[in-house]
Design a protein around this motif. Structure first.
Motif, PDB file in Angstrom:
ATOM      1  N   LYS A  23     -15.421  44.125 -97.971  1.00  0.00           N
ATOM      2  CA  LYS A  23     -16.690  44.754 -97.757  1.00  0.00           C
ATOM      3  C   LYS A  23     -17.596  44.498 -99.094  1.00  0.00           C
ATOM      4  O   LYS A  23     -17.134  44.578-100.155  1.00  0.00           O
ATOM      5  N   TYR A  24     -18.817  44.333 -98.691  1.00  0.00           N
ATOM      6  CA  TYR A  24     -19.835  44.312-100.056  1.00  0.00           C
ATOM      7  C   TYR A  24     -20.854  45.005 -99.569  1.00  0.00           C
ATOM      8  O   TYR A  24     -21.518  45.156 -98.341  1.00  0.00           O
ATOM      9  N   ASN A  25     -21.415  45.925-100.418  1.00  0.00           N
ATOM     10  CA  ASN A  25     -22.203  46.956-100.245  1.00  0.00           C
ATOM     11  C   ASN A  25     -22.151  47.566 -98.885  1.00  0.00           C
ATOM     12  O   ASN A  25     -22.992  47.528 -98.267  1.00  0.00           O
ATOM     13  N   ALA A  26     -21.054  48.095 -98.596  1.00  0.00           N
ATOM     14  CA  ALA A  26     -20.586  48.906 -97.398  1.00  0.00           C
ATOM     15  C   ALA A  26     -20.604  48.034 -96.078  1.00  0.00           C
ATOM     16  O   ALA A  26     -20.386  48.773 -94.977  1.00  0.00           O
ATOM     17  N   GLU A  27     -20.925  46.765 -96.353  1.00  0.00           N
ATOM     18  CA  GLU A  27     -20.884  45.853 -95.172  1.00  0.00           C
ATOM     19  C   GLU A  27     -19.837  45.143 -94.959  1.00  0.00           C
ATOM     20  O   GLU A  27     -19.238  44.597 -96.018  1.00  0.00           O
ATOM     21  N   THR A  28     -19.108  45.201 -93.831  1.00  0.00           N
ATOM     22  CA  THR A  28     -17.744  44.318 -93.580  1.00  0.00           C
ATOM     23  C   THR A  28     -18.008  42.999 -93.609  1.00  0.00           C
ATOM     24  O   THR A  28     -18.958  42.747 -92.727  1.00  0.00           O
ATOM     25  N   ILE A  29     -17.601  42.092 -94.427  1.00  0.00           N
ATOM     26  CA  ILE A  29     -17.757  40.894 -94.571  1.00  0.00           C
ATOM     27  C   ILE A  29     -16.713  39.940 -93.518  1.00  0.00           C
ATOM     28  O   ILE A  29     -17.154  39.240 -92.810  1.00  0.00           O
ATOM     29  N   PHE A  30     -15.496  40.436 -93.595  1.00  0.00           N
ATOM     30  CA  PHE A  30     -14.565  39.654 -92.916  1.00  0.00           C
ATOM     31  C   PHE A  30     -13.346  40.808 -92.815  1.00  0.00           C
ATOM     32  O   PHE A  30     -13.037  41.730 -93.546  1.00  0.00           O
ATOM     33  N   SER A  31     -12.632  40.529 -91.686  1.00  0.00           N
ATOM     34  CA  SER A  31     -11.373  41.423 -91.685  1.00  0.00           C
ATOM     35  C   SER A  31     -10.176  40.343 -91.172  1.00  0.00           C
ATOM     36  O   SER A  31     -10.351  39.322 -90.448  1.00  0.00           O
ATOM     37  N   THR A  32      -8.890  40.972 -91.639  1.00  0.00           N
ATOM     38  CA  THR A  32      -7.776  40.099 -91.270  1.00  0.00           C
ATOM     39  C   THR A  32      -7.144  40.215 -89.883  1.00  0.00           C
ATOM     40  O   THR A  32      -7.292  41.320 -89.256  1.00  0.00           O
ATOM     41  N   GLU A  33      -6.211  39.442 -89.496  1.00  0.00           N
ATOM     42  CA  GLU A  33      -5.361  39.884 -88.361  1.00  0.00           C
ATOM     43  C   GLU A  33      -4.522  41.001 -88.738  1.00  0.00           C
ATOM     44  O   GLU A  33      -4.422  41.650 -89.941  1.00  0.00           O
ATOM     45  N   GLY A  34      -4.174  41.604 -87.732  1.00  0.00           N
ATOM     46  CA  GLY A  34      -2.954  42.703 -87.961  1.00  0.00           C
ATOM     47  C   GLY A  34      -1.608  42.461 -88.305  1.00  0.00           C
ATOM     48  O   GLY A  34      -1.061  41.443 -88.318  1.00  0.00           O
ATOM     49  N   TYR A  35      -1.136  43.137 -89.510  1.00  0.00           N
ATOM     50  CA  TYR A  35       0.126  43.131 -90.035  1.00  0.00           C
ATOM     51  C   TYR A  35       1.001  44.350 -89.696  1.00  0.00           C
ATOM     52  O   TYR A  35       0.570  45.322 -89.570  1.00  0.00           O
ATOM     53  N   SER A  36       2.389  44.218 -89.582  1.00  0.00           N
ATOM     54  CA  SER A  36       3.347  45.190 -89.217  1.00  0.00           C
ATOM     55  C   SER A  36       3.779  46.334 -90.347  1.00  0.00           C
ATOM     56  O   SER A  36       4.093  47.093 -90.240  1.00  0.00           O
ATOM     57  N   LYS A  86      -5.328  51.145 -90.796  1.00  0.00           N
ATOM     58  CA  LYS A  86      -4.392  50.991 -89.659  1.00  0.00           C
ATOM     59  C   LYS A  86      -5.446  50.787 -88.413  1.00  0.00           C
ATOM     60  O   LYS A  86      -6.451  51.828 -88.198  1.00  0.00           O
ATOM     61  N   ASP A  87      -5.086  50.165 -87.630  1.00  0.00           N
ATOM     62  CA  ASP A  87      -6.101  50.025 -86.360  1.00  0.00           C
ATOM     63  C   ASP A  87      -5.417  50.714 -85.341  1.00  0.00           C
ATOM     64  O   ASP A  87      -4.552  51.388 -85.499  1.00  0.00           O
ATOM     65  N   LYS A  88      -5.999  50.907 -84.048  1.00  0.00           N
ATOM     66  CA  LYS A  88      -5.579  51.589 -83.116  1.00  0.00           C
ATOM     67  C   LYS A  88      -4.239  51.202 -82.387  1.00  0.00           C
ATOM     68  O   LYS A  88      -3.496  52.147 -82.067  1.00  0.00           O
ATOM     69  N   ALA A  89      -3.667  50.076 -82.934  1.00  0.00           N
ATOM     70  CA  ALA A  89      -2.523  49.719 -82.060  1.00  0.00           C
ATOM     71  C   ALA A  89      -1.481  49.779 -83.288  1.00  0.00           C
ATOM     72  O   ALA A  89      -0.285  49.645 -83.091  1.00  0.00           O
ATOM     73  N   GLY A  90      -1.997  50.436 -84.651  1.00  0.00           N
ATOM     74  CA  GLY A  90      -0.907  50.770 -85.471  1.00  0.00           C
ATOM     75  C   GLY A  90      -0.610  49.897 -86.477  1.00  0.00           C
ATOM     76  O   GLY A  90       0.309  49.905 -87.222  1.00  0.00           O
ATOM     77  N   GLU A  91      -1.427  48.649 -86.340  1.00  0.00           N
ATOM     78  CA  GLU A  91      -1.271  47.537 -87.216  1.00  0.00           C
ATOM     79  C   GLU A  91      -2.014  47.988 -88.458  1.00  0.00           C
ATOM     80  O   GLU A  91      -2.985  48.209 -88.484  1.00  0.00           O
ATOM     81  N   PHE A  92      -1.622  47.199 -89.616  1.00  0.00           N
ATOM     82  CA  PHE A  92      -2.253  47.271 -90.871  1.00  0.00           C
ATOM     83  C   PHE A  92      -3.344  45.905 -91.112  1.00  0.00           C
ATOM     84  O   PHE A  92      -2.937  44.959 -90.564  1.00  0.00           O
ATOM     85  N   ARG A  93      -4.549  46.024 -91.320  1.00  0.00           N
ATOM     86  CA  ARG A  93      -5.665  45.204 -91.419  1.00  0.00           C
ATOM     87  C   ARG A  93      -6.153  45.333 -92.780  1.00  0.00           C
ATOM     88  O   ARG A  93      -6.168  46.348 -93.266  1.00  0.00           O
ATOM     89  N   VAL A  94      -6.815  44.319 -93.341  1.00  0.00           N
ATOM     90  CA  VAL A  94      -7.521  44.369 -94.345  1.00  0.00           C
ATOM     91  C   VAL A  94      -9.083  44.250 -94.251  1.00  0.00           C
ATOM     92  O   VAL A  94      -9.270  42.964 -93.350  1.00  0.00           O
TER      93      VAL A  94
END
Length: 58
Positions: A20-33, A9-17
Motif C-alpha cells: 500500500k502507498y498512501n492507503a491505496e493498494t498498489i498490488f497484492s500477491t497470490e495466496g499462500y498457505s 487472510k483472504d476469504k479462502a483462509g490463505e495469507f496474502r500480501v
C-alpha cells in the motif's frame, strides 16, 4: 510512513500480501498457505525489487 506491506487472510483462509502507498493498494500477491510464505514473498520483493527492470510495452 506512506508505504507499507500488509499481510492478511483472504476469504479462502490463505495469507496474502498487499503493498500500500498512501492507503491505496498498489498490488497484492497470490495466496499462500502459511504466514511464513507470505513473509518470504515480502523479503523477496525487498531483496529483488530495487534491481528490477522496467518493460515498456507501449
Amino acid at each position: 510512513m506512506a508505504h507499507k506491506f500488509e499481510i492478511y487472510k483472504d476469504k479462502a483462509g490463505e495469507f496474502r500480501v498487499k503493498f500500500k502507498y498512501n492507503a491505496e493498494t498498489i498490488f497484492s500477491t497470490e495466496g499462500y498457505s502459511s504466514k511464513a510464505s507470505a513473509q518470504n514473498a515480502i523479503d523477496s520483493i525487498k531483496k529483488n525489487g530495487p534491481g528490477a527492470e522496467t518493460e515498456d510495452n507501449t
